[in-house]
Design a protein around this motif. Structure first.
Motif, short mmCIF file in Angstrom:
data_model
loop_
_atom_site.label_atom_id
_atom_site.label_comp_id
_atom_site.label_asym_id
_atom_site.label_seq_id
_atom_site.Cartn_x
_atom_site.Cartn_y
_atom_site.Cartn_z
N THR A 1 -3.77 -10.67 1.70
CA THR A 1 -4.60 -11.36 2.61
C THR A 1 -5.68 -10.42 3.62
N GLU A 2 -6.80 -10.77 3.78
CA GLU A 2 -7.79 -9.65 4.32
C GLU A 2 -7.86 -9.05 5.22
N SER A 3 -6.36 -9.83 6.47
CA SER A 3 -6.35 -9.11 7.30
C SER A 3 -5.10 -7.63 6.36
N GLU A 4 -4.59 -7.88 5.69
CA GLU A 4 -3.78 -7.01 5.15
C GLU A 4 -4.47 -6.39 4.31
N LEU A 5 -5.73 -5.92 3.99
CA LEU A 5 -6.38 -5.21 3.28
C LEU A 5 -7.22 -5.10 4.00
N ASP A 6 -7.25 -5.10 5.15
CA ASP A 6 -8.33 -4.57 6.66
C ASP A 6 -7.47 -3.52 6.81
N LYS A 7 -6.16 -3.91 6.97
CA LYS A 7 -4.93 -2.31 7.83
C LYS A 7 -4.98 -1.78 6.97
N ILE A 8 -4.75 -1.99 5.22
CA ILE A 8 -4.81 -0.37 4.58
C ILE A 8 -5.95 0.13 4.37
N VAL A 9 -7.49 -1.04 4.43
CA VAL A 9 -7.92 0.24 5.07
C VAL A 9 -8.58 1.21 6.05
N LEU A 10 -7.90 0.81 7.26
CA LEU A 10 -7.64 0.83 8.15
C LEU A 10 -6.73 2.12 8.16
N LEU A 11 -5.59 2.23 7.49
CA LEU A 11 -4.55 3.11 7.81
C LEU A 11 -5.00 4.16 6.58
N THR A 12 -6.25 4.32 5.50
CA THR A 12 -6.28 4.79 4.45
C THR A 12 -7.31 6.03 5.55
N ASP A 13 -8.22 5.54 5.75
CA ASP A 13 -9.65 5.93 6.48
C ASP A 13 -8.71 7.38 7.24
N GLY A 14 -7.37 6.70 8.13
CA GLY A 14 -6.40 7.97 9.10
C GLY A 14 -6.23 8.57 8.38
N VAL A 15 -5.73 8.37 7.00
CA VAL A 15 -5.32 9.82 6.31
C VAL A 15 -6.21 10.45 5.71
N THR A 16 -7.34 10.19 5.47
CA THR A 16 -8.82 11.28 4.30
C THR A 16 -8.88 11.74 6.16
N ALA A 17 -9.04 11.24 6.97
CA ALA A 17 -9.89 12.22 8.07
C ALA A 17 -9.23 13.29 8.50
N ARG A 18 -7.54 13.49 7.97
CA ARG A 18 -6.45 14.53 8.48
C ARG A 18 -6.89 15.77 7.78
N LEU B 1 4.17 5.03 3.84
CA LEU B 1 5.40 4.27 4.50
C LEU B 1 5.07 2.52 4.63
N GLU B 2 4.33 2.48 5.51
CA GLU B 2 4.01 1.59 5.74
C GLU B 2 2.63 1.18 4.93
N ILE B 3 2.22 1.01 4.35
CA ILE B 3 1.06 0.74 2.88
C ILE B 3 1.84 -0.10 2.01
N ILE B 4 2.46 1.04 1.53
CA ILE B 4 3.62 0.43 1.03
C ILE B 4 4.72 -0.98 1.24
N SER B 5 5.16 -1.18 2.33
CA SER B 5 5.31 -1.63 2.81
C SER B 5 5.46 -3.72 3.18
N LEU B 6 3.84 -2.32 2.97
CA LEU B 6 2.33 -4.57 2.93
C LEU B 6 2.47 -4.72 1.48
N LEU B 7 2.86 -3.76 0.56
CA LEU B 7 2.81 -4.39 -0.43
C LEU B 7 4.34 -5.26 -0.64
N CYS B 8 5.00 -4.91 -0.34
CA CYS B 8 6.47 -5.32 -0.82
C CYS B 8 6.69 -6.43 0.10
N ARG B 9 6.12 -6.68 1.26
CA ARG B 9 5.63 -8.01 2.09
C ARG B 9 5.44 -9.15 1.22
N CYS B 10 4.16 -8.70 0.65
CA CYS B 10 2.86 -9.12 0.02
C CYS B 10 4.03 -9.96 -1.56
N ILE B 11 4.39 -9.26 -1.91
CA ILE B 11 5.55 -9.35 -3.05
C ILE B 11 6.28 -10.47 -2.68
N ALA B 12 6.99 -10.17 -1.64
CA ALA B 12 7.99 -11.18 -1.66
C ALA B 12 7.95 -12.55 -1.09
#
Length: 285
Positions: free
Chosen positions: A120-137, A155-166
């Motif tokens: 979903t758009e909200s899930e994708l937005d969350k993954i983008v935000l999480l990715t930005d957090g990792v690349t900033a470090r 782990l949170e990103i992969i869990s989001l993908l698994c919930r999408c699959i479910a």
């Protein structure tokens, strides 16, 4: 063929992962890599060809490329990707049994017969935000705090993908937006004579809006984009099957082999017969 190596991507000898954003992925030559890759489409569109099998990819899609796969991108338009790489010979410092979740993702989205799943758009937005957090470090000290924090994000990103699959199936389709409905319809019906007005009505989108959507996402008109879909599917079948060319033509929506040959040569500068001979020559070498 180029084989991309871990030392060109992973930040240190201690990293079991690499996470980064790639904007405007252009057409890329066929290549492989000595690591596994999980790809999430942030925006734009294009065709992902993996092991000669073609997939149309669009915002919210995700797919897995194993170390023994070959792949490339074709006919991209503002394709923005999130790439999550996994080193084959290294272990996470704080996450155990992550391979169980990765196997869920890998097996659920394996081509060619996989069901397309979209975040979903909200899930994708969350993954983008999480990715930005990792690349900033990436300039932080690679100590225990760094790895505990960044691995928790992985782990949170992969869990989001698994919930999408479910939630695959009807529940997944019920939350598609109009753009996803049109793209998924194209995936399933590219070889048919599409009534664009009826499709717009079914997807709840005005025809003028649909044409703007296609231009923005694909860079071309719906009809021209449909032809690209048909030609790339024909290329896949020529490379991966021994179907007669007339059967490939009919499957991909062309009236006969001659018509396929005409448009195929204009697109790829070779005939379907030459494509098949070239593919067989590469396979035998």
């Amino acid at each position: 063929m180029e084989i991309k190596q871990p030392e060109d991507f992973f930040l240190s000898q201690a990293h079991a992962f690499c996470l980064f954003m790639l904007n405007n992925q252009e057409v890329a030559d066929v290549h492989g890599h000595d690591f596994d890759e999980l790809v999430i489409v942030r925006g734009g569109s294009g065709f992902h060809i993996i092991n000669d099998q073609v997939e149309l990819v669009y915002a919210g899609d995700f797919f897995f490329v194993s170390a023994n796969d070959t792949h490339y991108y074709e006919s991209t338009n503002n394709l923005s990707l999130i790439n999550l790489l996994f080193h084959k010979d290294r272990h996470f410092s704080f996450i155990h049994n992550i391979d169980v979740l990765l196997d869920v993702v890998r097996e659920s989205i394996r081509p060619p017969s996989r069901e397309f799943l979209s975040l979903t758009e909200s899930e994708l937005d969350k993954i983008v935000l999480l990715t930005d957090g990792v690349t900033a470090r990436r300039d932080d000290p690679f100590d225990a705090i760094y790895f505990s924090t960044t691995e928790a994000v992985i782990l949170e990103i992969i869990s989001l993908l698994c919930r999408c699959i479910a939630r695959k199936g009807e529940r997944n389709r019920s939350i598609e937006n109009s753009g996803q409905k049109i793209i998924n319809y194209m995936r399933q019906n590219y070889a048919k004579n599409i009534n664009w007005s009826n499709l717009c009505d079914e997807c709840g989108m005005a025809k003028r809006t649909m044409f703007r959507f296609f231009k923005q996402i694909t860079g071309t008109t719906p009809e021209k984009f449909q032809q690209i879909c048909c030609l790339l599917k024909a290329q896949e079948l020529l490379r991966t099957t021994d179907w007669p060319i007339r059967d490939v033509a009919l499957f991909c929506g062309y009236v006969n082999a001659s018509r396929l040959t005409d448009v195929y040569k204009k697109r790829f500068s070779r005939t379907p017969t030459q494509e098949r001979h070239l593919s067989f020559s590469i396979a035998e070498s």
